[in-house]
Write a protein that holds these residues in place. Structure first.
Motif, PDB file in Angstrom:
ATOM      1  N   ALA A 119     -29.006 102.728  71.376  1.00 39.65           N
ATOM      2  CA  ALA A 119     -29.251 103.872  69.982  1.00 39.65           C
ATOM      3  C   ALA A 119     -30.042 102.873  69.702  1.00 39.65           C
ATOM      4  O   ALA A 119     -29.840 101.786  69.807  1.00 39.65           O
ATOM      5  CB  ALA A 119     -28.824 104.426  68.690  1.00 39.65           C
ATOM      6  N   GLU A 120     -31.793 103.592  69.485  1.00 39.51           N
ATOM      7  CA  GLU A 120     -32.842 102.626  68.476  1.00 39.51           C
ATOM      8  C   GLU A 120     -32.223 102.619  67.216  1.00 39.51           C
ATOM      9  O   GLU A 120     -32.371 103.874  67.069  1.00 39.51           O
ATOM     10  CB  GLU A 120     -34.013 102.445  69.875  1.00 39.51           C
ATOM     11  CG  GLU A 120     -34.510 102.423  70.659  1.00 39.51           C
ATOM     12  CD  GLU A 120     -35.523 102.317  70.641  1.00 39.51           C
ATOM     13  OE1 GLU A 120     -36.095 102.971  70.922  1.00 39.51           O
ATOM     14  OE2 GLU A 120     -36.129 102.114  72.114  1.00 39.51           O
ATOM     15  N   LEU A 121     -32.815 101.368  66.698  1.00 38.67           N
ATOM     16  CA  LEU A 121     -32.880 101.018  65.334  1.00 38.67           C
ATOM     17  C   LEU A 121     -34.443 100.554  64.982  1.00 38.67           C
ATOM     18  O   LEU A 121     -34.370  99.460  65.143  1.00 38.67           O
ATOM     19  CB  LEU A 121     -31.512 100.474  64.239  1.00 38.67           C
ATOM     20  CG  LEU A 121     -30.561 101.173  64.304  1.00 38.67           C
ATOM     21  CD1 LEU A 121     -29.334 100.077  64.393  1.00 38.67           C
ATOM     22  CD2 LEU A 121     -30.520 102.687  63.669  1.00 38.67           C
ATOM     23  N   ALA A 133     -37.478  94.546  51.249  1.00 35.38           N
ATOM     24  CA  ALA A 133     -36.802  95.688  51.546  1.00 35.38           C
ATOM     25  C   ALA A 133     -37.451  96.554  52.955  1.00 35.38           C
ATOM     26  O   ALA A 133     -39.154  96.159  53.445  1.00 35.38           O
ATOM     27  CB  ALA A 133     -37.264  96.836  50.782  1.00 35.38           C
ATOM     28  N   VAL A 134     -35.710  96.778  53.510  1.00 36.88           N
ATOM     29  CA  VAL A 134     -36.392  97.414  54.666  1.00 36.88           C
ATOM     30  C   VAL A 134     -36.292  98.506  55.285  1.00 36.88           C
ATOM     31  O   VAL A 134     -34.285  99.459  54.418  1.00 36.88           O
ATOM     32  CB  VAL A 134     -36.565  97.201  56.368  1.00 36.88           C
ATOM     33  CG1 VAL A 134     -37.206  95.248  55.809  1.00 36.88           C
ATOM     34  CG2 VAL A 134     -34.807  96.459  56.411  1.00 36.88           C
ATOM     35  N   CYS A 135     -35.985  99.671  55.660  1.00 36.54           N
ATOM     36  CA  CYS A 135     -35.566 100.908  56.009  1.00 36.54           C
ATOM     37  C   CYS A 135     -35.042 100.804  57.596  1.00 36.54           C
ATOM     38  O   CYS A 135     -36.400 100.425  58.434  1.00 36.54           O
ATOM     39  CB  CYS A 135     -36.545 102.057  55.885  1.00 36.54           C
ATOM     40  SG  CYS A 135     -36.624 102.632  53.748  1.00 36.54           S
ATOM     41  N   LEU A 136     -34.363 101.840  58.727  1.00 34.07           N
ATOM     42  CA  LEU A 136     -33.681 101.566  60.054  1.00 34.07           C
ATOM     43  C   LEU A 136     -33.963 103.071  60.055  1.00 34.07           C
ATOM     44  O   LEU A 136     -33.099 103.372  59.333  1.00 34.07           O
ATOM     45  CB  LEU A 136     -32.675 101.551  59.976  1.00 34.07           C
ATOM     46  CG  LEU A 136     -32.609  99.169  59.662  1.00 34.07           C
ATOM     47  CD1 LEU A 136     -30.931  99.369  59.314  1.00 34.07           C
ATOM     48  CD2 LEU A 136     -32.585  98.668  60.807  1.00 34.07           C
ATOM     49  N   TYR A 137     -34.896 103.274  61.431  1.00 31.32           N
ATOM     50  CA  TYR A 137     -35.109 104.604  61.651  1.00 31.32           C
ATOM     51  C   TYR A 137     -34.812 105.283  63.312  1.00 31.32           C
ATOM     52  O   TYR A 137     -35.020 104.125  64.103  1.00 31.32           O
ATOM     53  CB  TYR A 137     -36.543 105.122  61.556  1.00 31.32           C
ATOM     54  CG  TYR A 137     -36.788 106.236  62.264  1.00 31.32           C
ATOM     55  CD1 TYR A 137     -35.997 108.047  62.012  1.00 31.32           C
ATOM     56  CD2 TYR A 137     -37.926 106.497  62.975  1.00 31.32           C
ATOM     57  CE1 TYR A 137     -36.376 108.711  61.977  1.00 31.32           C
ATOM     58  CE2 TYR A 137     -38.272 107.812  63.613  1.00 31.32           C
ATOM     59  CZ  TYR A 137     -37.689 109.343  63.947  1.00 31.32           C
ATOM     60  OH  TYR A 137     -37.843 109.969  64.140  1.00 31.32           O
ATOM     61  N   ALA A 138     -33.879 105.426  63.312  1.00 32.90           N
ATOM     62  CA  ALA A 138     -33.217 105.595  64.044  1.00 32.90           C
ATOM     63  C   ALA A 138     -33.040 107.505  65.019  1.00 32.90           C
ATOM     64  O   ALA A 138     -32.604 108.299  64.803  1.00 32.90           O
ATOM     65  CB  ALA A 138     -31.514 105.872  64.468  1.00 32.90           C
ATOM     66  N   PRO A 139     -34.571 107.335  65.527  1.00 28.99           N
ATOM     67  CA  PRO A 139     -34.438 108.509  66.264  1.00 28.99           C
ATOM     68  C   PRO A 139     -33.890 109.701  66.770  1.00 28.99           C
ATOM     69  O   PRO A 139     -33.504 110.791  66.453  1.00 28.99           O
ATOM     70  CB  PRO A 139     -35.895 108.775  66.911  1.00 28.99           C
ATOM     71  CG  PRO A 139     -36.328 107.083  66.884  1.00 28.99           C
ATOM     72  CD  PRO A 139     -35.160 106.683  66.267  1.00 28.99           C
ATOM     73  N   ALA A 140     -33.067 108.549  67.758  1.00 24.82           N
ATOM     74  CA  ALA A 140     -32.018 109.802  68.204  1.00 24.82           C
ATOM     75  C   ALA A 140     -30.703 109.988  67.537  1.00 24.82           C
ATOM     76  O   ALA A 140     -30.272 111.397  67.813  1.00 24.82           O
ATOM     77  CB  ALA A 140     -31.156 109.035  70.094  1.00 24.82           C
ATOM     78  N   LEU A 141     -30.758 109.349  66.734  1.00 24.77           N
ATOM     79  CA  LEU A 141     -30.025 110.214  65.284  1.00 24.77           C
ATOM     80  C   LEU A 141     -30.017 110.720  64.965  1.00 24.77           C
ATOM     81  O   LEU A 141     -29.584 111.298  63.494  1.00 24.77           O
ATOM     82  CB  LEU A 141     -28.972 108.852  65.192  1.00 24.77           C
ATOM     83  CG  LEU A 141     -27.866 107.999  66.169  1.00 24.77           C
ATOM     84  CD1 LEU A 141     -27.410 107.097  65.391  1.00 24.77           C
ATOM     85  CD2 LEU A 141     -27.157 109.040  66.318  1.00 24.77           C
ATOM     86  N   ARG A 142     -31.367 111.399  64.505  1.00 17.51           N
ATOM     87  CA  ARG A 142     -32.341 112.142  63.366  1.00 17.51           C
ATOM     88  C   ARG A 142     -31.435 111.158  62.183  1.00 17.51           C
ATOM     89  O   ARG A 142     -31.717 111.249  60.904  1.00 17.51           O
ATOM     90  CB  ARG A 142     -31.860 113.355  63.289  1.00 17.51           C
ATOM     91  CG  ARG A 142     -32.590 114.066  64.587  1.00 17.51           C
ATOM     92  CD  ARG A 142     -32.472 115.411  64.316  1.00 17.51           C
ATOM     93  NE  ARG A 142     -32.866 116.384  65.506  1.00 17.51           N
ATOM     94  CZ  ARG A 142     -33.630 116.683  66.004  1.00 17.51           C
ATOM     95  NH1 ARG A 142     -35.294 116.283  64.966  1.00 17.51           N
ATOM     96  NH2 ARG A 142     -34.903 116.669  67.116  1.00 17.51           N
ATOM     97  N   THR A 143     -31.872 110.212  61.907  1.00 11.92           N
ATOM     98  CA  THR A 143     -31.450 109.644  60.146  1.00 11.92           C
ATOM     99  C   THR A 143     -32.401 108.181  60.598  1.00 11.92           C
ATOM    100  O   THR A 143     -32.715 107.720  61.508  1.00 11.92           O
ATOM    101  CB  THR A 143     -30.347 108.790  60.755  1.00 11.92           C
ATOM    102  OG1 THR A 143     -29.003 109.923  61.120  1.00 11.92           O
ATOM    103  CG2 THR A 143     -29.453 108.079  59.861  1.00 11.92           C
TER     104      THR A 143
END
Ligand SMILES: [Fe+2]
Length: 210
Positions: A119-121, A133-143
Motif C-alpha cells: 500500500a502506498e502512503l 504538519a503532514v497528512c498521509l493519503y492511502a488511495p488503495a485504502l480510501r483513507t
C-alpha cells in the motif's frame, strides 16, 4: 492488490504547549499486513504500540507533526524496534521542545511515497496546525490520515504558537478537500469522518475563524 489493513489504538497522556497542559486521548494508526507495518503517531505509550505491532517488522514511525502528544513515545518505540522516526523538517523546532537531545532519523517531504504491505502512503505537507504538519493519503485504502489538520467538525486548533489559521484553511482546501468524497478521514484525536462530510463546511469554518 494490497493486503494492507488499518489498525487503531487510543492512548492517553498530556498535551503541553505555551505553558498549558491538557489531558488528551490520541489515535495511533497502524498500516500493514501480517509481516510489516508502519505506525502513524507514536503517542504516549510505547508498550501499547509495540504490543500492537507484535512480531511484525516496524518499517517506520511516521509523525504527522511534532506536538508532544504525537511524538512523546517515538524514541522509545524506535529504540525497541529499530524503526526510523520520520518527521517533516519544518517541525524540528517543535520536536526540540519535547526531545531536545534527539533528532528524528529521517525527513518527510511533500510528494514522498511510503510503501508498506503493497500500500502506498503519499505524504501531503499541510501546514497550519503546525508548520511541518503532514497528512498521509492511502488511495488503495480510501483513507486519509489527517493528524491534527482535519477533524470531524473542522480544522485543527490554530490558537497556539507555531500555528496559523489561514495556512490550515489553504492546506485543507487545496490538498484535502480535493480528494474523493468517500475518502475516510482518520484523525489524530476523536472520531473518523469523510472528505464528503466535511467539505460542505469549509466556508463556515472560515467565517467563524477556527
Ligand atoms: Fe497537535
Amino acid at each position: 492488490m494490497t493486503q494492507a489493513r488499518i489498525e487503531h489504538l487510543v492512548t492517553s497522556g498530556k498535551f503541553s504547549l505555551d505553558g498549558g497542559t491538557w489531558d488528551v486521548d490520541n489515535n495511533v494508526w497502524l498500516v500493514g499486513d501480517d509481516t510489516e507495518v508502519i505506525v502513524i503517531d507514536a503517542a504516549h505509550d510505547a508498550d501499547a504500540i509495540a504490543g500492537a505491532v507484535g512480531g511484525r517488522t516496524l518499517r517506520a514511525i511516521v509523525c504527522t507533526h511534532a506536538h508532544n502528544d504525537h511524538i512523546d513515545a517515538a524514541p522509545a518505540l524506535a529504540a525497541r524496534t529499530g524503526a526510523p522516526v520520520l518527521l517533516h523538517p519544518d517541525d524540528l523546532p517543535l520536536w526540540k521542545l519535547t526531545h531536545p537531545d534527539l533528532v528524528p532519523d529521517g525527513e518527510l517531504a511533500d510528494g514522498q511515497v511510503l510503501t508498506v504491505a503493497g500500500a502506498e502512503l503519499r505524504v501531503l505537507h499541510t501546514p497550519g496546525h503546525a508548520p511541518g504538519a503532514v497528512c498521509l493519503y492511502a488511495p488503495a485504502l480510501r483513507t486519509l490520515f489527517s493528524g491534527d489538520t482535519l477533524f470531524a467538525g473542522g480544522p485543527g486548533a490554530t490558537g497556539r504558537s507555531y500555528s496559523h489559521f489561514p495556512a490550515i484553511v489553504e492546506s485543507i482546501r487545496d490538498r484535502l478537500l480535493i480528494l474523493p468524497a468517500d475518502t475516510v478521514v482518520r484523525t489524530g484525536h476523536g472520531e473518523t469522518t469523510t472528505v464528503g462530510a466535511e467539505a460542505p463546511h469549509l466556508q463556515e469554518w472560515i467565517d467563524r475563524g477556527f
